[in-house]
Design a protein around this motif. Structure first.
Motif, PDB file in Angstrom:
ATOM      1  N   ASP A 124      54.131  60.579  40.834  1.00 46.40           N
ATOM      2  CA  ASP A 124      54.726  59.323  41.280  1.00 46.40           C
ATOM      3  C   ASP A 124      55.718  58.811  40.244  1.00 46.40           C
ATOM      4  O   ASP A 124      56.012  59.493  39.255  1.00 46.40           O
ATOM      5  CB  ASP A 124      53.637  58.289  41.589  1.00 46.40           C
ATOM      6  CG  ASP A 124      52.824  57.898  40.360  1.00 46.40           C
ATOM      7  OD1 ASP A 124      53.228  58.227  39.224  1.00 46.40           O
ATOM      8  OD2 ASP A 124      51.769  57.242  40.536  1.00 46.40           O
ATOM      9  N   ALA A 125      56.258  57.607  40.453  1.00 48.95           N
ATOM     10  CA  ALA A 125      57.279  57.056  39.568  1.00 48.95           C
ATOM     11  C   ALA A 125      56.778  56.857  38.145  1.00 48.95           C
ATOM     12  O   ALA A 125      57.569  56.810  37.193  1.00 48.95           O
ATOM     13  CB  ALA A 125      57.793  55.733  40.134  1.00 48.95           C
ATOM     14  N   HIS A 139      67.956  57.402  56.958  1.00 47.70           N
ATOM     15  CA  HIS A 139      67.986  56.798  55.626  1.00 47.70           C
ATOM     16  C   HIS A 139      66.700  57.038  54.841  1.00 47.70           C
ATOM     17  O   HIS A 139      66.709  57.040  53.604  1.00 47.70           O
ATOM     18  CB  HIS A 139      68.254  55.293  55.737  1.00 47.70           C
ATOM     19  CG  HIS A 139      67.101  54.510  56.281  1.00 47.70           C
ATOM     20  ND1 HIS A 139      66.746  54.525  57.625  1.00 47.70           N
ATOM     21  CD2 HIS A 139      66.199  53.681  55.673  1.00 47.70           C
ATOM     22  CE1 HIS A 139      65.700  53.756  57.802  1.00 47.70           C
ATOM     23  NE2 HIS A 139      65.337  53.222  56.653  1.00 47.70           N
ATOM     24  N   ASN A 140      65.564  57.271  55.533  1.00 44.58           N
ATOM     25  CA  ASN A 140      64.307  57.469  54.807  1.00 44.58           C
ATOM     26  C   ASN A 140      63.492  58.660  55.298  1.00 44.58           C
ATOM     27  O   ASN A 140      62.314  58.771  54.994  1.00 44.58           O
ATOM     28  CB  ASN A 140      63.446  56.199  54.872  1.00 44.58           C
ATOM     29  CG  ASN A 140      62.996  55.872  56.293  1.00 44.58           C
ATOM     30  OD1 ASN A 140      63.481  56.450  57.259  1.00 44.58           O
ATOM     31  ND2 ASN A 140      62.066  54.934  56.405  1.00 44.58           N
ATOM     32  N   TYR A 154      58.587  56.304  52.009  1.00 48.44           N
ATOM     33  CA  TYR A 154      58.436  54.852  51.954  1.00 48.44           C
ATOM     34  C   TYR A 154      58.833  54.335  50.564  1.00 48.44           C
ATOM     35  O   TYR A 154      58.618  55.013  49.547  1.00 48.44           O
ATOM     36  CB  TYR A 154      56.990  54.466  52.265  1.00 48.44           C
ATOM     37  CG  TYR A 154      56.548  54.882  53.653  1.00 48.44           C
ATOM     38  CD1 TYR A 154      56.760  54.044  54.749  1.00 48.44           C
ATOM     39  CD2 TYR A 154      55.945  56.119  53.872  1.00 48.44           C
ATOM     40  CE1 TYR A 154      56.371  54.420  56.029  1.00 48.44           C
ATOM     41  CE2 TYR A 154      55.555  56.506  55.148  1.00 48.44           C
ATOM     42  CZ  TYR A 154      55.776  55.654  56.224  1.00 48.44           C
ATOM     43  OH  TYR A 154      55.394  56.047  57.481  1.00 48.44           O
ATOM     44  N   PRO A 155      59.403  53.117  50.485  1.00 51.30           N
ATOM     45  CA  PRO A 155      59.882  52.588  49.195  1.00 51.30           C
ATOM     46  C   PRO A 155      58.827  52.614  48.095  1.00 51.30           C
ATOM     47  O   PRO A 155      59.120  52.967  46.946  1.00 51.30           O
ATOM     48  CB  PRO A 155      60.294  51.154  49.542  1.00 51.30           C
ATOM     49  CG  PRO A 155      60.626  51.199  51.000  1.00 51.30           C
ATOM     50  CD  PRO A 155      59.685  52.199  51.600  1.00 51.30           C
ATOM     51  N   GLN A 156      57.588  52.239  48.417  1.00 45.35           N
ATOM     52  CA  GLN A 156      56.538  52.181  47.401  1.00 45.35           C
ATOM     53  C   GLN A 156      55.592  53.385  47.466  1.00 45.35           C
ATOM     54  O   GLN A 156      54.583  53.408  46.765  1.00 45.35           O
ATOM     55  CB  GLN A 156      55.724  50.894  47.575  1.00 45.35           C
ATOM     56  CG  GLN A 156      56.549  49.617  47.540  1.00 45.35           C
ATOM     57  CD  GLN A 156      57.361  49.484  46.260  1.00 45.35           C
ATOM     58  OE1 GLN A 156      56.874  49.788  45.168  1.00 45.35           O
ATOM     59  NE2 GLN A 156      58.600  49.050  46.398  1.00 45.35           N
ATOM     60  N   HIS A 185      58.048  59.156  46.374  1.00 47.93           N
ATOM     61  CA  HIS A 185      58.895  59.244  45.184  1.00 47.93           C
ATOM     62  C   HIS A 185      59.138  60.698  44.807  1.00 47.93           C
ATOM     63  O   HIS A 185      60.274  61.096  44.506  1.00 47.93           O
ATOM     64  CB  HIS A 185      58.232  58.495  44.013  1.00 47.93           C
ATOM     65  CG  HIS A 185      58.905  58.755  42.691  1.00 47.93           C
ATOM     66  ND1 HIS A 185      60.052  58.101  42.306  1.00 47.93           N
ATOM     67  CD2 HIS A 185      58.595  59.622  41.677  1.00 47.93           C
ATOM     68  CE1 HIS A 185      60.421  58.534  41.113  1.00 47.93           C
ATOM     69  NE2 HIS A 185      59.563  59.462  40.716  1.00 47.93           N
ATOM     70  N   HIS A 186      58.082  61.500  44.836  1.00 43.64           N
ATOM     71  CA  HIS A 186      58.217  62.909  44.461  1.00 43.64           C
ATOM     72  C   HIS A 186      59.185  63.630  45.400  1.00 43.64           C
ATOM     73  O   HIS A 186      60.069  64.375  44.952  1.00 43.64           O
ATOM     74  CB  HIS A 186      56.853  63.594  44.487  1.00 43.64           C
ATOM     75  CG  HIS A 186      56.881  65.004  43.988  1.00 43.64           C
ATOM     76  ND1 HIS A 186      56.715  65.328  42.654  1.00 43.64           N
ATOM     77  CD2 HIS A 186      57.075  66.183  44.630  1.00 43.64           C
ATOM     78  CE1 HIS A 186      56.799  66.637  42.505  1.00 43.64           C
ATOM     79  NE2 HIS A 186      57.013  67.182  43.698  1.00 43.64           N
TER      80      HIS A 186
END
Length: 279
Positions: A88-89, A58-59, A117-119, A124-125
């Motif tokens: 990043d986001a 899942h990650n 990781y979520p944060q 994110h990239h």
């Protein structure tokens, strides 16, 4: 007279042909023995195209990037890493080090196994990347240097994604028939699902039982579990790593709190600073 001239001509042509053959043979051997030039630049970022993205959990995903030609090599020394640049986001630039799981024997491409990781800013990239996108990469980076046979045995203590440099070093050792170094790896995670590269690690342990041993440690193990439980302890290191000696080295790579705890354990067990290396 014409007969002698004909003989001289034949001799000259034969000598010339021999010289050409020797030169061609030498050139062939030189090209075969010459190490291919790597594609990395330590000072400037270069772009590499994502050609495959495979979700492993899942990650966690495996990212395969193409090199300029099918015979190109990345040019990354064993145990060193690359810097990857992304956004990043918030659209801010972020740069983070990663160790490929491939070696220079894997020509034409390189692979990264990434836990997102979520944060995580760089996570994110990677989550947003699609096949056909390009990744900016610079390298090689790192202080670790390895030569075949430089130590009798390596101990390794890894946590989470800290397995990637250990995996790369282990692969290089085991796939070199001239390297007799033995590798003892302790690999810690929170849950069974968090274990990265487990199929590959188990395969190496099965194929090289006399040269590679692995001991898994889980903080939250499943009901049926024959590995370690909790955090890596001094007793685990004593049992599963080579004892302190001038011809051994212990490598560690994991989250900062784990690295700090492992350094204290190794110090207490008598491993000198020269016997330890932290990625």
């Amino acid at each position: 007279m014409e007969f002698l001239q004909g003989q001289r001509l034949e001799t000259t042509l034969a000598v010339a042909a021999a010289v050409v053959a020797v030169a061609a043979g030498s050139a062939y051997l030189f090209l075969r023995s010459r190490k291919p030039r790597g594609c990395l630049d330590p000072e400037n970022f270069k772009e590499f195209k994502l050609v495959e993205k495979r979700q492993l959990s899942h990650n966690v995903a495996k990212f395969k990037f193409a090199l300029p030609t099918p015979t190109s090599v990345l040019g990354l020394p064993i145990g060193q890493h690359i810097s990857c640049r992304g956004q990043d986001a918030s659209g801010e630039e972020v740069i983070k080090p990663y160790t490929p799981t491939t070696l220079d024997s894997d020509v034409g491409s390189f692979e990264l196994v990434i836990k997102m990781y979520p944060q995580g800013r760089m996570s994110h990239h990677f989550r947003e990347m699609k096949v056909g996108d390009y990744m900016s990469v610079k390298g090689p980076k790192g202080r670790f240097k390895y030569l075949p046979g430089q130590v009798r045995a390596l101990g390794m203590v890894a946590g989470g994604s800290g397995i990637t440099p250990m995996f790369q070093v282990t692969r290089a050792i085991l796939e070199n028939p001239k390297d007799n170094t033995k590798v003892h790896l302790i690999y810690a995670n929170v849950t069974y699902e968090d274990i990265l590269l487990k199929e590959e690690l188990d395969g190496m342990a099965k194929n090289y039982p006399d040269r590679f041993k692995i001991y898994y440690v889980l903080n939250q193990p499943p009901e049926v579990w024959d590995g370690g439980v909790g955090f890596v302890s001094k007793e685990m290191i004593q049992t599963h790593c080579p004892a302190p000696a001038a011809d051994i080295q212990v490598l560690r790579c994991g989250p900062p709190p784990m690295n700090k705890a492992m350094a204290a354990h190794l110090d207490d067990l008598g491993y000198t600073k020269e016997m330890q290396f932290q990625f």
